[in-house]
Design a protein around this motif. Sequence first.
Motif, PDB file in Angstrom:
ATOM      1  N   LEU A  15       0.966  -1.361   0.248  1.00  0.00           N
ATOM      2  CA  LEU A  15      -0.402  -0.227   0.032  1.00  0.00           C
ATOM      3  C   LEU A  15       0.602   1.138   0.396  1.00  0.00           C
ATOM      4  O   LEU A  15       0.305   1.828  -0.779  1.00  0.00           O
ATOM      5  CB  LEU A  15      -0.899  -0.264   1.271  1.00  0.00           C
ATOM      6  N   ALA A  18       2.315   2.148  -3.819  1.00  0.00           N
ATOM      7  CA  ALA A  18       1.429   1.943  -4.586  1.00  0.00           C
ATOM      8  C   ALA A  18       2.124   3.155  -5.666  1.00  0.00           C
ATOM      9  O   ALA A  18       2.034   4.466  -5.344  1.00  0.00           O
ATOM     10  CB  ALA A  18       0.306   1.776  -4.373  1.00  0.00           C
ATOM     11  N   TYR A  20       1.062   6.138  -8.209  1.00  0.00           N
ATOM     12  CA  TYR A  20      -0.508   7.288  -8.551  1.00  0.00           C
ATOM     13  C   TYR A  20      -0.200   8.114  -9.371  1.00  0.00           C
ATOM     14  O   TYR A  20       0.545   9.088  -9.880  1.00  0.00           O
ATOM     15  CB  TYR A  20      -0.720   7.717  -6.923  1.00  0.00           C
ATOM     16  N   ASN A 212      -3.188   2.925  -5.381  1.00  0.00           N
ATOM     17  CA  ASN A 212      -2.885   3.542  -3.893  1.00  0.00           C
ATOM     18  C   ASN A 212      -4.402   3.756  -2.781  1.00  0.00           C
ATOM     19  O   ASN A 212      -4.516   4.858  -3.641  1.00  0.00           O
ATOM     20  CB  ASN A 212      -2.313   4.730  -3.922  1.00  0.00           C
TER      21      ASN A 212
END
Length: 323
Positions: A15, A18, A20, A212
């Motif tokens: 997480l 991730a 974006y 995300n």
Amino acid sequence: MLRIRYYILTLCALLLTACYNHGPQTPDAWDLTEKQLDSISFFTTHHYTQNYNFVVSGNSLPLSDQPGEMAFDTLYVVEGERLVVADIMTIPTDTIDSVWVKVARDQMTQGWIRESEMLEGVSPDDPISQFIDFFSNTHLLIFLAFLVVVVTAYGLYRLNRHDAYIVHFNDIDSFYPTLLCLLVASSATLYASIQMFGAETWRHFYYHPSLNPFALPWHLGLFVASVWAIIIVAVASLDDVLRHLSGADALLYLGGLAGVCAVNYVLFSVSTLYYIGYLLLIGYFVFAIHRYLCYAHCRYTCGKCGALLTKKGCCPHCGTMNT
């Protein structure tokens, strides 16, 4: 316990790392020209603007050399070809669609097309968007629903007759498979709910996807987090199944688990669109947890051979009576 901590740490790492997409960068608001302001306004309502990339998903798209009724020539782009938005024009006199978009495949292949006609035949040039597009296809869902229900029902019937291990019915002493089924059902319900009650935020996510969950609105973030949870719990389920079963038993159990998850996805994503899915989800949670606690969770141990037992009585491994 160590394995659970490992999965939690893995989820947190995924997480936090991730990617974006922050969307198009714009200059300072005081330096914007009228054309740039129009572009930002268009992006706010249509979720794409100039230089956005599409992939042709339909059979072909006709491109005119001029917008509106001024066109003299038409060329076509076919499925799989990539297009970039070169210009956007509004023609208020067009009664069909006032927005015309100029797209280009290359320097020699470019032309104008109505936005509504374009959007029906393209998808964003992003693997996540194309994955969403594939699983959002209504005809695909109907076909999968019929196929999955028939195949899974027949498979579970055959497995039950041979006294094989099946999730929810003749389950192993592991909560991960049950948790995986519940996560798939919950995610499918949430997915359909977002499409019904947050269509615009879902459309923006479709054009600008992110893995995300912390960079998204809370409901989209919750959905993305549930997808990550499904992946991690699926790995944990595979590990636990291989630890409890081996060979053909493990393969049959995993096949049955995949079938139940597929049924859950189709059933809850479709039924939620008619508001039935919420009641079904509550009932399914009660059913799945009850089946695990009463019929799969081993609370006893045989006093002679040490085998795990779901209830007192005769041990199926050594025949000793446990009271």
